[in-house]
Design a protein around this motif. Sequence first.
Motif, PDB file in Angstrom:
ATOM      1  N   ALA A   1      -1.145  -4.387  -2.740  1.00 38.17           N
ATOM      2  CA  ALA A   1      -1.851  -3.366  -3.514  1.00 38.17           C
ATOM      3  C   ALA A   1      -2.735  -4.023  -4.572  1.00 38.17           C
ATOM      4  O   ALA A   1      -2.323  -4.957  -5.254  1.00 38.17           O
ATOM      5  N   GLY A   2      -3.960  -3.509  -4.679  1.00 38.88           N
ATOM      6  CA  GLY A   2      -4.944  -4.080  -5.596  1.00 38.88           C
ATOM      7  C   GLY A   2      -5.837  -5.115  -4.942  1.00 38.88           C
ATOM      8  O   GLY A   2      -6.794  -5.584  -5.560  1.00 38.88           O
ATOM      9  N   GLY A   3      -5.545  -5.448  -3.699  1.00 39.13           N
ATOM     10  CA  GLY A   3      -6.321  -6.463  -2.993  1.00 39.13           C
ATOM     11  C   GLY A   3      -7.551  -5.901  -2.299  1.00 39.13           C
ATOM     12  O   GLY A   3      -7.646  -4.699  -2.036  1.00 39.13           O
TER      13      GLY A   3
ATOM     14  N   GLY B   1       4.371   3.585   8.180  1.00 40.69           N
ATOM     15  CA  GLY B   1       4.678   4.998   8.008  1.00 40.69           C
ATOM     16  C   GLY B   1       4.462   5.491   6.582  1.00 40.69           C
ATOM     17  O   GLY B   1       4.552   6.701   6.336  1.00 40.69           O
ATOM     18  N   GLN B   2       4.164   4.593   5.673  1.00 38.02           N
ATOM     19  CA  GLN B   2       3.963   4.974   4.267  1.00 38.02           C
ATOM     20  C   GLN B   2       2.598   5.614   4.062  1.00 38.02           C
ATOM     21  O   GLN B   2       1.611   5.225   4.672  1.00 38.02           O
ATOM     22  N   LEU B   3       2.541   6.618   3.199  1.00 42.69           N
ATOM     23  CA  LEU B   3       1.277   7.263   2.858  1.00 42.69           C
ATOM     24  C   LEU B   3       0.593   6.410   1.778  1.00 42.69           C
ATOM     25  O   LEU B   3       1.146   6.212   0.696  1.00 42.69           O
ATOM     26  N   ILE B   4      -0.598   5.918   2.107  1.00 42.26           N
ATOM     27  CA  ILE B   4      -1.296   5.026   1.182  1.00 42.26           C
ATOM     28  C   ILE B   4      -2.720   5.506   0.929  1.00 42.26           C
ATOM     29  O   ILE B   4      -3.229   6.404   1.615  1.00 42.26           O
TER      30      ILE B   4
ATOM     31  N   GLU C   1     -10.365  -1.856   0.238  1.00 41.72           N
ATOM     32  CA  GLU C   1      -9.636  -2.031  -1.016  1.00 41.72           C
ATOM     33  C   GLU C   1      -8.352  -1.220  -0.933  1.00 41.72           C
ATOM     34  O   GLU C   1      -8.379   0.014  -0.917  1.00 41.72           O
ATOM     35  N   PHE C   2      -7.232  -1.927  -0.870  1.00 41.38           N
ATOM     36  CA  PHE C   2      -5.928  -1.262  -0.775  1.00 41.38           C
ATOM     37  C   PHE C   2      -5.476  -0.886  -2.183  1.00 41.38           C
ATOM     38  O   PHE C   2      -5.080  -1.731  -2.968  1.00 41.38           O
ATOM     39  N   ILE C   3      -5.540   0.402  -2.487  1.00 46.89           N
ATOM     40  CA  ILE C   3      -5.198   0.878  -3.825  1.00 46.89           C
ATOM     41  C   ILE C   3      -3.677   0.906  -4.041  1.00 46.89           C
ATOM     42  O   ILE C   3      -3.165   0.474  -5.078  1.00 46.89           O
ATOM     43  N   GLY C   4      -2.955   1.407  -3.036  1.00 51.23           N
ATOM     44  CA  GLY C   4      -1.497   1.484  -3.139  1.00 51.23           C
ATOM     45  C   GLY C   4      -0.984   2.748  -2.476  1.00 51.23           C
ATOM     46  O   GLY C   4      -1.725   3.463  -1.796  1.00 51.23           O
TER      47      GLY C   4
END
Length: 215
Positions: free
Chosen positions: A171-173, A116-119, A210-213
Amino acid sequence: MNSLAFSVGNYTPRNLSAPNTTLPAKNLDTTKVSSIKFSSHSQENFSRQLQPKESQTFFKRREAIGLGFCAGFLDVLLQQQLTATAEEAPCELTVAPSGLAFCDKIVGIGPEAVKGQLIKAHYVGKLESGKIFDSSYNRGKPLTFRVGVGEVIKGWDQGILGGDGIPPMLAGGKRKLKLPPELAYGMRGAGCKGGSCIIPPDSVLLFDVEFIGKA
């Protein structure tokens, strides 16, 4: 007169022409005073003997600074090369029970996403043929969405949040995903118009994510 750097001679005080360069001896005859003085030739030789040592010290310091700079520069280049190697190195895909295959190209160091988090995430999408059908990098803007609530295809939610044998992304991965049709666009495909589709029905899709966060 000997050839040493110091010369020894006798003179009377009345003929003293350079009192500052003479070292008078104590308790001697008042009519004659033995003295030790620097000759101009000896002073030049002494100065010449000192100059190479000073020059050597200067060059040693300059060489040390130069070597330190080179070492630091090479260390930066090495770190960049190692990072590039880590990003470009092929990784072996692991297939989860759901059929989703994944491998981590770079493991992040930040927090994992929460349902549910906005990423924000960057991605490159390809067909099995290697043809790129979409890229957020080309648009210059990452994709922003709520993860785990159906705003994106199932393979993305599962590939980022984890579960079913898949570790969550940090995050960062950077992770490579291979989605079977049932976790992608299935039988309907995507971007279809006039009988042709950007993503044909029943396509297996490849994504570099790429998952920024969090957004």
